[in-house]
Write a protein that holds these residues in place. Structure first.
Motif, PDB file in Angstrom:
ATOM      1  N   LEU A 117       0.818  -1.213   0.000  1.00  0.00           N
ATOM      2  CA  LEU A 117       0.000   0.000   0.000  1.00  0.00           C
ATOM      3  C   LEU A 117       0.852   1.262   0.000  1.00  0.00           C
ATOM      4  O   LEU A 117       0.497   2.257  -0.655  1.00  0.00           O
ATOM      5  N   LYS A 118       1.963   1.249   0.729  1.00  0.00           N
ATOM      6  CA  LYS A 118       2.799   2.454   0.788  1.00  0.00           C
ATOM      7  C   LYS A 118       3.328   2.831  -0.596  1.00  0.00           C
ATOM      8  O   LYS A 118       3.382   4.008  -0.956  1.00  0.00           O
ATOM      9  N   LYS A 119       3.711   1.812  -1.365  1.00  0.00           N
ATOM     10  CA  LYS A 119       4.182   2.082  -2.724  1.00  0.00           C
ATOM     11  C   LYS A 119       3.058   2.667  -3.585  1.00  0.00           C
ATOM     12  O   LYS A 119       3.272   3.619  -4.347  1.00  0.00           O
ATOM     13  N   TRP A 120       1.862   2.092  -3.432  1.00  0.00           N
ATOM     14  CA  TRP A 120       0.727   2.576  -4.221  1.00  0.00           C
ATOM     15  C   TRP A 120       0.347   3.997  -3.809  1.00  0.00           C
ATOM     16  O   TRP A 120       0.014   4.822  -4.654  1.00  0.00           O
ATOM     17  N   TYR A 121       0.404   4.281  -2.495  1.00  0.00           N
ATOM     18  CA  TYR A 121       0.107   5.640  -2.034  1.00  0.00           C
ATOM     19  C   TYR A 121       1.101   6.648  -2.644  1.00  0.00           C
ATOM     20  O   TYR A 121       0.731   7.758  -3.015  1.00  0.00           O
ATOM     21  N   LYS A 122       2.367   6.218  -2.754  1.00  0.00           N
ATOM     22  CA  LYS A 122       3.394   7.087  -3.326  1.00  0.00           C
ATOM     23  C   LYS A 122       3.087   7.366  -4.810  1.00  0.00           C
ATOM     24  O   LYS A 122       3.207   8.503  -5.276  1.00  0.00           O
ATOM     25  N   PHE A 123       2.706   6.318  -5.532  1.00  0.00           N
ATOM     26  CA  PHE A 123       2.323   6.498  -6.935  1.00  0.00           C
ATOM     27  C   PHE A 123       1.181   7.512  -7.056  1.00  0.00           C
ATOM     28  O   PHE A 123       1.195   8.388  -7.928  1.00  0.00           O
ATOM     29  N   ILE A 124       0.199   7.373  -6.169  1.00  0.00           N
ATOM     30  CA  ILE A 124      -0.976   8.250  -6.218  1.00  0.00           C
ATOM     31  C   ILE A 124      -0.584   9.683  -5.882  1.00  0.00           C
ATOM     32  O   ILE A 124      -0.996  10.635  -6.559  1.00  0.00           O
TER      33      ILE A 124
ATOM     34  N   GLU B  58      -0.673   5.514 -14.066  1.00  0.00           N
ATOM     35  CA  GLU B  58      -0.421   4.360 -14.928  1.00  0.00           C
ATOM     36  C   GLU B  58       0.411   3.317 -14.185  1.00  0.00           C
ATOM     37  O   GLU B  58       0.124   2.114 -14.266  1.00  0.00           O
ATOM     38  N   ASP B  59       1.416   3.784 -13.461  1.00  0.00           N
ATOM     39  CA  ASP B  59       2.231   2.850 -12.671  1.00  0.00           C
ATOM     40  C   ASP B  59       1.395   2.179 -11.591  1.00  0.00           C
ATOM     41  O   ASP B  59       1.534   0.973 -11.338  1.00  0.00           O
ATOM     42  N   PHE B  60       0.545   2.970 -10.955  1.00  0.00           N
ATOM     43  CA  PHE B  60      -0.299   2.417  -9.894  1.00  0.00           C
ATOM     44  C   PHE B  60      -1.233   1.343 -10.438  1.00  0.00           C
ATOM     45  O   PHE B  60      -1.326   0.238  -9.880  1.00  0.00           O
ATOM     46  N   VAL B  61      -1.927   1.631 -11.544  1.00  0.00           N
ATOM     47  CA  VAL B  61      -2.891   0.672 -12.092  1.00  0.00           C
ATOM     48  C   VAL B  61      -2.186  -0.594 -12.561  1.00  0.00           C
ATOM     49  O   VAL B  61      -2.646  -1.719 -12.293  1.00  0.00           O
ATOM     50  N   ALA B  62      -1.062  -0.452 -13.256  1.00  0.00           N
ATOM     51  CA  ALA B  62      -0.331  -1.628 -13.725  1.00  0.00           C
ATOM     52  C   ALA B  62       0.120  -2.497 -12.551  1.00  0.00           C
ATOM     53  O   ALA B  62       0.017  -3.739 -12.596  1.00  0.00           O
TER      54      ALA B  62
END
Length: 395
Positions: A323-330, A336-340
């Protein structure tokens, strides 16, 4: 009868809510025998089948809240008690049932007066209706007896909504078994819903469970609170209504779903009948970048509301996901990085597990390959399916 007509004419002249109450009481006392329990035995035509009533209109006299939870499809809501009024009467009933009935009679009389003046002001003499409440009790009979004495053809549903609900459960237990099903499968973002839309537009029978559930089948499946989904009862009513429009000699197209869509559980009987009566399974495949592009166009709400997106993702905290990585993407607008990443790590593995539990791969699967996920590409796929001489063998 003449006395009833006279009373009705006087109520029209007086134009007061009190006059309607007098009219109801007078009609009931003059036309209905009194039982040994001092309750009126109102003799009105019963209807036992909510689906074959033969009336012009179906009227649900329950409260707006009851109606919103579930109702007979096509019925209208003319409540003889509001939400607050029903709560008031129910609260009083626990202490003094006689006083509660008296309060209820007064409130119902007032509301019926308004209903007569509004909804029935232009109804012709030939008008007919079916009336129901929770269990075919005083609320439905109160309006029924007034309309009956006016001269309308009135029936009330014996057992009320509870009769209807039992019938829904009974019919859903066996009607789905009468159909064969073409299953549309594929990983998240492959355009399964787009294909169903194209098939529906072409006149095919489509059962869109996600549309009925008002959810797209994942933690990010809706743009609002889960409370906006229909109740389970309403979902089942709509599901049965959808089946009633189908021809059992023709296949039904349906997306491969799990047993749960958001807060809605697909009835076990329906789920099992679909599994047992699969005619063909079509698996849509598309490149990851095409799926990402499609999902970003489909879920613009989330990219425009990143804080809410992160809150939604919090529901996945127990799944040991990054989740932390996804939060950073957001936070960096790297959507695009988050969805992939969420497709590769979460959605695709979930799809594979679900397929094994529901519609496992077999030699009958037909792979439908796409270069991109667009309406045009899915329309072409739909055309191939429709013109194929043997559905299941698509060039």
């Amino acid at each position: 009868m003449n006395l009833a007509i006279t009373a009705l004419n006087k109520s029209r002249q007086w134009g007061s809510r009190t006059s309607c109450s007098i009219f109801i009481n007078k009609v009931m006392s003059e036309t209905a025998p009194i039982s040994r329990k001092n309750h009126f035995d109102i003799r009105l035509p019963y209807c036992y089948d909510p689906f074959n009533h033969g009336q012009d209109e179906v009227i649900d006299v329950r409260t707006p809240n009851e109606y919103a939870e579930d109702h007979i499809p096509g019925s209208i809501n003319l409540p003889v008690l509001t939400n607050d009024e029903r709560h008031e009467v129910g609260k009083e009933y626990a202490d003094n049932s006689f006083l509660a009935r008296r309060i209820g009679a007064s409130l119902i009389s007032n509301n019926i007066a308004t209903i007569i003046k509004t909804h029935f002001s232009d109804k012709p003499k030939t008008y007919s209706c079916l009336i129901y409440c929770w269990r075919g009790g005083q609320r439905s009979k109160s309006l029924s007896v007034v309309l009956n004495m006016i001269g309308y053809d009135v029936k009330f549903l014996s057992g009320g909504y509870k009769t209807y609900r039992k019938e829904v459960i009974s019919l859903l237990s066996h009607i789905p078994s009468q159909f064969s099903y073409n299953i549309v499968s594929g990983m998240t973002g492959c355009g399964k819903t787009l294909l169903l839309d194209q098939l529906r537009e072409a006149g095919e029978q489509v059962l869109d469970l996600e549309a009925l559930a008002k959810h797209k089948g994942s933690v990010l499946g809706i743009n609002c609170d889960d409370d906006d989904q229909p109740s389970t009862k309403m979902f089942e009513s709509q599901l049965l209504h959808q089946f009633s429009t189908f021809d059992s000699s023709l296949p039904v197209w349906v997306e491969a779903e799990g047993r749960v869509i958001g807060n809605i559980h697909i009835p076990d009987s329906v789920f099992q009948h679909i599994q047992k009566n699969v005619a063909n399974v079509y698996v849509i495949q598309a490149p990851l970048n095409a799926r990402v592009k499609y999902l970003l166009s489909e879920y613009m709400y989330w990219t425009n509301n990143p804080t809410e997106l992160k809150d939604k993702l919090g529901r996945l905290s127990k799944h040991n996901l990054p989740l932390k990585k996804w939060y950073k993407f957001i936070d960096e607008s790297r959507f695009e990085d988050f969805v992939a990443d969420i497709l590769k790590i979460h959605y695709d593995p979930s799809y594979i597990r679900s397929r094994k539990k529901t519609f496992s791969s077999n030699s009958c699967d037909e792979i439908l390959g796409l270069e991109d996920v667009t309406v045009k590409s899915l329309a072409n796929v739909a055309q191939k399916l429709l013109v194929a001489a043997d559905v299941g063998q698509v060039a």
